[in-house]
Enzyme design. Structure first.
Site, PDB file in Angstrom:
ATOM      1  N   SER A 178      48.406 -49.184  72.213  1.00 45.44           N
ATOM      2  CA  SER A 178      47.077 -49.756  72.000  1.00 45.44           C
ATOM      3  C   SER A 178      47.170 -51.069  71.216  1.00 45.44           C
ATOM      4  O   SER A 178      48.208 -51.400  70.648  1.00 45.44           O
ATOM      5  CB  SER A 178      46.224 -48.777  71.204  1.00 45.44           C
ATOM      6  N   LYS A 179      46.049 -51.782  71.202  1.00 48.53           N
ATOM      7  CA  LYS A 179      45.993 -53.037  70.456  1.00 48.53           C
ATOM      8  C   LYS A 179      46.305 -52.786  68.984  1.00 48.53           C
ATOM      9  O   LYS A 179      46.947 -53.592  68.322  1.00 48.53           O
ATOM     10  CB  LYS A 179      44.605 -53.656  70.617  1.00 48.53           C
ATOM     11  N   ARG A 180      45.840 -51.638  68.503  1.00 52.26           N
ATOM     12  CA  ARG A 180      46.075 -51.333  67.087  1.00 52.26           C
ATOM     13  C   ARG A 180      47.562 -51.227  66.752  1.00 52.26           C
ATOM     14  O   ARG A 180      48.005 -51.633  65.685  1.00 52.26           O
ATOM     15  CB  ARG A 180      45.353 -50.044  66.711  1.00 52.26           C
TER      16      ARG A 180
END
Ligand code: GLU
Length: 510
Positions: free
Chosen positions: A265-267
């Site tokens: 994910s982007k996180r």
């Protein structure tokens, strides 16, 4: 394969394209090129709620940067234009109605509030509400309402949807080119909405199947997250009577977090400092995200890395050009299990491509950085400096730190190096080396090295000390390539000038 290969990448413009999406596009492209087929870009923008301005342009620019070429699409046009679903809206209703007519679908008039109330009721009993065979005949649908009432509701403008009538308790047998045979009992599936009167648009499932059919798609290669939709898609082909030309399906494994568990994910990227998007992105509300392009990755390295996340060539080879990927790609070698993303490996690939770049290629990439530092030099010199140091660089932006001394004489000297070398007999030796250098006419690397080394050996002077003192004069620090790389690059005059500066300006340490 008798059927012409036609594949499509069908992103929804709901935000920047994730690298998992780029990989899906890449595998479609490799498959198309490998089989002499066509690569289609279809924009699936029927979900007006999730539409994000700028996302489509971002997708197109990303594919271009990656070198993934589109044969038919929103920019190229083609025999099945338009390729943007919102521009095909009048196509879909007819197909939805066809399914209502032949008993594979029905009108449903429930409002969002009614469905919410039902969901809550079920929840309060510890159950989950699903719109399916068990409940559909107790709800406001054309399955139970008299035909004239259905007509009347539609005519007076009540909102309706068309839902797929999922057969009760049937085993759907499917085949996936990566996963093999898959079976699902329809009793686990609900009656998906196919069309909504509210915005006069189809949902993903209907538009996707209709367009794949109309666009004569032979193979659907997409992410694993669409596997649960496959039974519905199989049944839609059956419902339309299109089984003969139904595409083959391949569901690609997920890209996993560097730590293994779960989808990348982007996180994860933000936390660990690597991009999960191909290009820098700025959302309409001002949120930004890093991109591989702006972070200094070469598109070839990025593509090479992505290709190997989920596909293996069956050999030890790791470096592949796009053409080599095309020549070697096969869906049989795509793995079933998720591929763990490794940020260090991305850097490793970039470094490999850096090391293989010619001086001319490096010059073109490095010149803008040099100019930004106020350095005006020929391409030949820019490329030569970069070429000498490229083995130590991962990104083009690393080159300035690694090569600036080729273009600028030191104005100050690293404290540690000064204390270590600017003392004892070193200054005197440097003065002697200066005279030796001054006597050399042919300042080529080999000649200078031969003469200076020969002289030091003859004198019995300490080689390391002298070289490091010379380095202090020429580079101002303890870094850099071999000393004769520097002397031959900057030339005799500049070499002598830098030595004189150190001798004249800096008092030796006691
Ligand atoms: N529009 C879908 C997506 O955004 C396409 C899925 C498919 O390829 O069928 O991923």
């Amino acid at each position: 394969m008798t059927r012409p290969v036609r594949v499509r990448f069908a992103p929804s413009p709901t935000g920047p394209l994730h690298i998992g999406g780029v990989r899906t596009a890449l595998y479609n492209y490799l498959f198309a090129r490998r089989h002499g087929g066509k690569m289609i870009l279809r924009i699936e923008d029927t979900d007006s709620q999730r539409f994000v301005p700028g996302a489509e342009a971002y997708i197109i620019e990303s594919l271009k940067w990656c070198g993934i070429e589109i044969d038919e699409g929103v920019e190229q046009g083609g025999p099945h234009a338009p390729y943007r679903q919102s521009e095909r809206r009048e196509i879909y209703l007819k197909y939805a109605l066809q399914l209502v007519e032949n008993g594979w679908a029905y009108y449903a008039f429930d409002t969002a509030d009614e469905l919410n109330t039902l969901r809550k009721e079920y929840e309060s009993r510890g159950e989950t509400f699903a719109y399916n065979a068990a409940v559909r005949e107790q709800l406001a649908t054309s399955l139970v309402l008299p035909a004239d009432e259905v007509r009347a509701r539609i005519d007076r403008g009540d909102q309706w949807v068309i839902r797929f009538k999922m057969p009760a308790n049937e085993i759907v047998k499917m085949h996936d080119l990566i996963r093999g045979d898959v079976e699902v009992n329809t009793s686990t599936l609900d009656d998906k909405v196919l069309y909504k009167s509210a915005d006069a648009l189809p949902t993903y499932h209907l538009a996707n199947i209709v367009d794949d059919h109309l666009m004569e798609i032979s193979h659907v290669i997409r992410g694993e997250e669409w596997l649960p939709s496959l039974p519905l898609h199989y049944l839609l082909y059956r419902a339309f009577g299109w089984e003969d030309t139904q595409p083959e399906f391949a569901h690609l494994p997920l890209l996993l977090k560097p730590t293994g568990g779960g989808k990348l994910s982007k996180r994860d990227g933000d936390k660990m400092g690597f991009p999960v998007f191909p290009l820098f992105w700025k959302s309409p509300t001002g949120e930004t995200a890093h991109g591989y392009r702006e972070d200094g990755y070469f598109p070839e390295a990025f593509i090479n890395m992505l290709a190997l996340l989920g596909w293996n060539p069956g050999t030890e080879q790791e470096i592949f050009s796009m053409q080599e990927l095309i020549d070697n790609f096969s869906l049989e070698r795509v793995s079933k299990s998720g591929a763990r993303f490794q940020p260090d490996k991305a850097k490793w690939f970039n470094a490999q491509y850096m090391h293989h770049k010619s001086d001319a290629e490096l010059a073109a990439l490095y010149q803008p950085i040099l100019r930004a530092h106020g350095i005006e030099v020929s391409d030949e010199r820019a490329g030569r400096a970069a070429g000498i140091m490229k083995e130590r660089a991962t990104f083009i932006t690393d080159l300035w730190d690694l090569t600036s001394f080729f273009f600028i004489a030191p104005t100050e000297y690293e404290e540690k190096q000064l204390r270590k070398y600017w003392k004892g007999e070193n200054p005197a030796h440097l003065r002697e080396v200066r005279e030796v250098l001054a006597s050399i006419d042919d300042f080529s690397l080999e000649n200078t090295e031969r003469i200076v080394h020969g002289w030091i050996e003859e004198k019995g002077y300490p080689m390391g000390q002298i070289m490091n003192t010379l380095r202090l004069a020429l580079v101002g620090a303890g870094k850099g390539p071999g000393m004769y790389d520097v002397t031959s690059f900057i030339g005799k005059e500049e070499t002598l000038r830098r030595i004189d500066t150190l001798l004249e300006k800096v008092k030796p340490v006691e």
